[in-house]
Motif scaffolding. Structure first.
Motif, PDB file in Angstrom:
ATOM      1  N   TRP A  62       0.836  -1.196   0.000  1.00 13.22           N
ATOM      2  CA  TRP A  62       0.000   0.000   0.000  1.00 13.22           C
ATOM      3  C   TRP A  62       0.877   1.254   0.000  1.00 13.22           C
ATOM      4  N   ASP A  63       1.828   1.307   0.917  1.00 15.10           N
ATOM      5  CA  ASP A  63       2.689   2.487   1.036  1.00 15.10           C
ATOM      6  C   ASP A  63       3.494   2.736  -0.232  1.00 15.10           C
ATOM      7  N   ALA A  64       3.895   1.682  -0.910  1.00 13.59           N
ATOM      8  CA  ALA A  64       4.665   1.822  -2.150  1.00 13.59           C
ATOM      9  C   ALA A  64       3.795   2.300  -3.303  1.00 13.59           C
ATOM     10  N   HIS A  65       2.528   1.912  -3.314  1.00 17.07           N
ATOM     11  CA  HIS A  65       1.688   2.193  -4.484  1.00 17.07           C
ATOM     12  C   HIS A  65       0.725   3.354  -4.331  1.00 17.07           C
ATOM     13  N   GLN A  66       0.439   3.803  -3.118  1.00 15.80           N
ATOM     14  CA  GLN A  66      -0.479   4.938  -3.010  1.00 15.80           C
ATOM     15  C   GLN A  66       0.063   6.178  -3.741  1.00 15.80           C
ATOM     16  N   PRO A  67       1.336   6.527  -3.600  1.00 18.07           N
ATOM     17  CA  PRO A  67       1.828   7.681  -4.365  1.00 18.07           C
ATOM     18  C   PRO A  67       1.742   7.468  -5.880  1.00 18.07           C
ATOM     19  N   VAL A  68       1.950   6.241  -6.321  1.00 21.59           N
ATOM     20  CA  VAL A  68       1.845   5.925  -7.755  1.00 21.59           C
ATOM     21  C   VAL A  68       0.393   6.106  -8.206  1.00 21.59           C
ATOM     22  N   ALA A  69      -0.544   5.664  -7.379  1.00 21.27           N
ATOM     23  CA  ALA A  69      -1.970   5.804  -7.698  1.00 21.27           C
ATOM     24  C   ALA A  69      -2.368   7.277  -7.787  1.00 21.27           C
ATOM     25  N   LEU A  70      -1.839   8.079  -6.899  1.00 21.09           N
ATOM     26  CA  LEU A  70      -2.139   9.517  -6.938  1.00 21.09           C
ATOM     27  C   LEU A  70      -1.591  10.144  -8.218  1.00 21.09           C
ATOM     28  N   ARG A  71      -0.395   9.752  -8.606  1.00 22.06           N
ATOM     29  CA  ARG A  71       0.176  10.258  -9.866  1.00 22.06           C
ATOM     30  C   ARG A  71      -0.612   9.751 -11.076  1.00 22.06           C
ATOM     31  N   ALA A  72      -1.254   8.593 -10.941  1.00 21.12           N
ATOM     32  CA  ALA A  72      -2.026   8.013 -12.036  1.00 21.12           C
ATOM     33  C   ALA A  72      -3.414   8.646 -12.154  1.00 21.12           C
ATOM     34  N   GLY A  73      -3.758   9.545 -11.234  1.00 22.62           N
ATOM     35  CA  GLY A  73      -5.016  10.265 -11.343  1.00 22.62           C
ATOM     36  C   GLY A  73      -6.071   9.942 -10.308  1.00 22.62           C
ATOM     37  N   LEU A  74      -5.821   8.964  -9.453  1.00 20.54           N
ATOM     38  CA  LEU A  74      -6.766   8.706  -8.369  1.00 20.54           C
ATOM     39  C   LEU A  74      -6.575   9.777  -7.298  1.00 20.54           C
ATOM     40  N   SER A  75      -7.649  10.165  -6.648  1.00 22.26           N
ATOM     41  CA  SER A  75      -7.549  11.167  -5.585  1.00 22.26           C
ATOM     42  C   SER A  75      -7.234  10.486  -4.250  1.00 22.26           C
ATOM     43  N   ARG A  76      -6.792  11.251  -3.297  1.00 23.37           N
ATOM     44  CA  ARG A  76      -6.526  10.720  -1.950  1.00 23.37           C
ATOM     45  C   ARG A  76      -7.822  10.155  -1.368  1.00 23.37           C
ATOM     46  N   HIS A  77      -8.937  10.837  -1.613  1.00 18.02           N
ATOM     47  CA  HIS A  77     -10.232  10.366  -1.121  1.00 18.02           C
ATOM     48  C   HIS A  77     -10.574   8.995  -1.717  1.00 18.02           C
ATOM     49  N   GLN A  78     -10.317   8.832  -3.011  1.00 14.59           N
ATOM     50  CA  GLN A  78     -10.570   7.543  -3.663  1.00 14.59           C
ATOM     51  C   GLN A  78      -9.665   6.452  -3.103  1.00 14.59           C
ATOM     52  N   THR A  79      -8.364   6.751  -2.988  1.00 12.21           N
ATOM     53  CA  THR A  79      -7.455   5.712  -2.496  1.00 12.21           C
ATOM     54  C   THR A  79      -7.780   5.338  -1.054  1.00 12.21           C
ATOM     55  N   ASP A  80      -8.098   6.334  -0.234  1.00 10.80           N
ATOM     56  CA  ASP A  80      -8.458   6.029   1.155  1.00 10.80           C
ATOM     57  C   ASP A  80      -9.700   5.145   1.224  1.00 10.80           C
ATOM     58  N   ALA A  81     -10.657   5.393   0.328  1.00 12.91           N
ATOM     59  CA  ALA A  81     -11.887   4.601   0.314  1.00 12.91           C
ATOM     60  C   ALA A  81     -11.627   3.143  -0.075  1.00 12.91           C
ATOM     61  N   LEU A  82     -10.560   2.889  -0.819  1.00 14.27           N
ATOM     62  CA  LEU A  82     -10.245   1.519  -1.234  1.00 14.27           C
ATOM     63  C   LEU A  82      -9.859   0.627  -0.056  1.00 14.27           C
ATOM     64  N   ARG A  83      -9.538   1.222   1.072  1.00 14.52           N
ATOM     65  CA  ARG A  83      -9.206   0.440   2.271  1.00 14.52           C
ATOM     66  C   ARG A  83     -10.439  -0.145   2.935  1.00 14.52           C
ATOM     67  N   GLY A  84     -11.620   0.411   2.621  1.00 19.35           N
ATOM     68  CA  GLY A  84     -12.850  -0.014   3.273  1.00 19.35           C
ATOM     69  C   GLY A  84     -13.698  -0.916   2.403  1.00 19.35           C
ATOM     70  N   ALA A  85     -14.990  -0.883   2.663  1.00 25.05           N
ATOM     71  CA  ALA A  85     -15.945  -1.714   1.931  1.00 25.05           C
ATOM     72  C   ALA A  85     -16.087  -1.217   0.497  1.00 25.05           C
ATOM     73  N   ALA A  86     -16.218  -2.148  -0.430  1.00 24.12           N
ATOM     74  CA  ALA A  86     -16.352  -1.805  -1.852  1.00 24.12           C
ATOM     75  C   ALA A  86     -17.541  -0.891  -2.085  1.00 24.12           C
ATOM     76  N   GLU A  87     -18.636  -1.129  -1.378  1.00 23.46           N
ATOM     77  CA  GLU A  87     -19.819  -0.295  -1.589  1.00 23.46           C
ATOM     78  C   GLU A  87     -19.602   1.143  -1.130  1.00 23.46           C
ATOM     79  N   ASP A  88     -18.665   1.374  -0.228  1.00 23.50           N
ATOM     80  CA  ASP A  88     -18.342   2.741   0.186  1.00 23.50           C
ATOM     81  C   ASP A  88     -17.428   3.424  -0.828  1.00 23.50           C
ATOM     82  N   ALA A  89     -16.546   2.663  -1.448  1.00 19.21           N
ATOM     83  CA  ALA A  89     -15.624   3.219  -2.437  1.00 19.21           C
ATOM     84  C   ALA A  89     -16.307   3.452  -3.780  1.00 19.21           C
TER      85      ALA A  89
END
Length: 165
Positions: free
Chosen positions: A61-88
């Motif tokens: 997670w720590d290695a890829h969250q910055p990559v995901a942010l550079r790829a266009g996902l927002s911090r809010h989106q990436t944080d939501a991926l830690r929880g239930a799919a229906e919340d994300a």
């Protein structure tokens, strides 16, 4: 391996290098997955983060969250991926929601229900489905390796000299 990493080795690399043939194959596979596919980077990184979250792979997670942010996902989106799919899901595009459902099915149950696969087909061609499947399968391998060997964690495996791997 050093070249793919921009000149430095990570704790994962150092662990893999206890078996040079495994490290070589790993480097080839991960290089292809990360740099030689047509899959959009946001979809790839969403799948990687979701696998990391589902498998409790904090290092991944720590290695890829910055990559995901550079790829266009927002911090809010990436944080939501830690929880239930229906919340994300409400924070994601339709294609990202399909990739999330596919990632969850592959990681949790392995066998993907037809309805999940059918929705995936409405957003991705055959090549991208194969590539997404390979990303999810590969990062399940990565996360299980990291978690089992406590790579990047205090108290992780020691090499022959007692140093952290």
């Amino acid at each position: 391996m050093r070249a793919r990493r921009g000149g430095h080795l990570t704790p994962l690399d150092e662990t893999l290098l206890h078996s040079p043939p495994v490290a070589d194959g790993w480097n080839t596979l991960l290089g292809a997955i990360r740099t030689q596919t047509l899959l959009d980077a946001d979809i790839r990184e969403l799948a990687i983060l979701r696998v990391a979250a589902l498998n409790g792979a904090a290092y991944e997670w720590d290695a890829h969250q910055p990559v995901a942010l550079r790829a266009g996902l927002s911090r809010h989106q990436t944080d939501a991926l830690r929880g239930a799919a229906e919340d994300a899901a409400p924070l994601l595009t339709p294609a990202q929601r399909c990739a999330l459902a596919y990632t969850d099915a592959m990681t949790r149950a392995v066998d993907v229900p037809d309805e999940v696969f059918d929705r995936l087909r409405s957003h991705f061609d055959d090549r991208r489905i194969v590539e997404l499947t390979a990303v999810i399968a590969t990062y399940n391998l990565v996360s299980r390796f990291l978690v089992a060997l406590h790579v990047g964690s205090p108290g992780g495996p020691a090499d022959e000299n007692g140093a952290q791997a």
